[in-house]
Design a protein around this motif. Structure first.
Motif, PDB file in Angstrom:
ATOM      1  N   UNK A 151       9.981   4.065  -5.843  1.00  0.00           N
ATOM      2  CA  UNK A 151       9.805   3.928  -4.394  1.00  0.00           C
ATOM      3  C   UNK A 151       9.769   2.464  -3.976  1.00  0.00           C
ATOM      4  N   UNK A 152       9.046   1.642  -4.721  1.00  0.00           N
ATOM      5  CA  UNK A 152       8.964   0.222  -4.374  1.00  0.00           C
ATOM      6  C   UNK A 152      10.313  -0.473  -4.494  1.00  0.00           C
ATOM      7  N   UNK A 153      11.078  -0.105  -5.517  1.00  0.00           N
ATOM      8  CA  UNK A 153      12.364  -0.767  -5.751  1.00  0.00           C
ATOM      9  C   UNK A 153      13.484  -0.198  -4.889  1.00  0.00           C
ATOM     10  N   UNK A 212       7.049   3.125   0.603  1.00  0.00           N
ATOM     11  CA  UNK A 212       5.740   2.489   0.468  1.00  0.00           C
ATOM     12  C   UNK A 212       5.557   1.310   1.417  1.00  0.00           C
ATOM     13  N   UNK A 213       6.623   0.941   2.151  1.00  0.00           N
ATOM     14  CA  UNK A 213       6.492  -0.125   3.150  1.00  0.00           C
ATOM     15  C   UNK A 213       6.014   0.413   4.490  1.00  0.00           C
ATOM     16  N   UNK A 263      -4.839   1.698  -0.437  1.00  0.00           N
ATOM     17  CA  UNK A 263      -3.743   1.947   0.497  1.00  0.00           C
ATOM     18  C   UNK A 263      -3.219   0.646   1.098  1.00  0.00           C
ATOM     19  N   UNK A 264      -4.118  -0.189   1.589  1.00  0.00           N
ATOM     20  CA  UNK A 264      -3.718  -1.412   2.285  1.00  0.00           C
ATOM     21  C   UNK A 264      -3.034  -2.387   1.336  1.00  0.00           C
ATOM     22  N   UNK A 265      -3.499  -2.484   0.098  1.00  0.00           N
ATOM     23  CA  UNK A 265      -2.898  -3.419  -0.858  1.00  0.00           C
ATOM     24  C   UNK A 265      -1.438  -3.063  -1.116  1.00  0.00           C
ATOM     25  N   UNK A 266      -1.180  -1.790  -1.379  1.00  0.00           N
ATOM     26  CA  UNK A 266       0.193  -1.366  -1.649  1.00  0.00           C
ATOM     27  C   UNK A 266       1.063  -1.537  -0.414  1.00  0.00           C
ATOM     28  N   UNK A 267       0.589  -1.068   0.727  1.00  0.00           N
ATOM     29  CA  UNK A 267       1.358  -1.157   1.970  1.00  0.00           C
ATOM     30  C   UNK A 267       1.651  -2.603   2.344  1.00  0.00           C
ATOM     31  N   UNK A 268       0.642  -3.449   2.287  1.00  0.00           N
ATOM     32  CA  UNK A 268       0.798  -4.836   2.720  1.00  0.00           C
ATOM     33  C   UNK A 268       1.777  -5.610   1.876  1.00  0.00           C
TER      34      UNK A 268
END
Length: 223
Positions: A91-93, A104-105, A161-166
């Motif tokens: 998902x991130x890539x 995830x953005x 949640x915020x760490x991944x999203x940010x």
């Protein structure tokens, strides 16, 4: 261009449920992973070939990583933790592909993943300790700590949640801004950095989830 990173493009409705672009992208990623895993795990043998050896190496590596954190048999936790890491990595890539926004953005996907971790932590804690013993652990070491321990469960889930999203959102935003200002080929070094960030964030999210589960089941102290 979205007016806010907290908003998502609405694509269509399924009954009363609104389906946004991150949701559709998530479904596509899940379908691709299911098909890929089904394909690469067929015809498994006692004597592994190169493909099976690589897969077994990945599983063993994940198992060792989980056991190093939880200090217990990793097999009950491997399906959840392993799936989280694989999904988050893809998902991130996915955001480096042209025309694709990493799910995830957008805030809803990290929120959903954080909630999965939140409920999984309590599930494993209750299954390992029993309901009464697990609930009593929130009042340790003193009863006065009960409100703080409950609050910490909420705040650490929010932080996850915020760490991944940010981190994922900011990387995509910077690359999009550079493309708009400087052209297509300039942000290639930033895209390489974004790939690294995506891998690191997948690892951090998974490790933190494992730490939370380990604390819930009473890993090191109880053993």
């Amino acid at each position: 261009m979205q007016s806010s990173p907290l908003t998502s493009t609405l694509l269509f409705h399924i009954g009363p449920v609104a389906i946004t672009r991150p949701v559709l992208t998530t479904w596509i990623i899940i379908a691709v992973l299911v098909f890929f895993c089904r394909f690469v795990t067929r015809s498994m043998a006692i004597l592994p070939d190169g493909r099976q050896a690589v897969l077994e190496g990945i599983v063993v590596g994940m198992t060792d990583q989980i056991e190093s954190v939880i200090r217990k048999d990793a097999r009950p936790f491997l399906p959840l933790v392993g799936t989280l890491f694989i999904f988050l990595t893809v998902a991130n890539l996915s955001g480096v592909l042209p025309g694709v926004e990493a799910p995830t953005s957008k805030i809803e996907t990290p929120a959903a993943l954080a909630l999965i971790v939140f409920f999984s932590v309590h599930y494993f804690g209750i299954r390992s300790r029993g309901l009464r013993s697990y609930l009593v652990s929130f009042a340790e070491p003193k009863l006065i700590m009960l409100p703080l321990n409950i609050l910490s469960e909420i705040t650490r889930t929010f932080s996850l949640m915020v760490r991944l999203f940010g981190n994922v959102m900011s990387g995509e935003f910077v690359i999009g801004l550079v493309v708009a200002l400087a052209g297509l080929f300039v942000p290639i070094p930033l895209m390489v950095l974004e790939i690294l960030v995506g891998l690191v964030q997948a690892y951090i999210f998974t490790v933190l989830a494992t730490v939370f589960i380990g604390a819930a089941v009473g890993s090191a102290e109880k053993d």
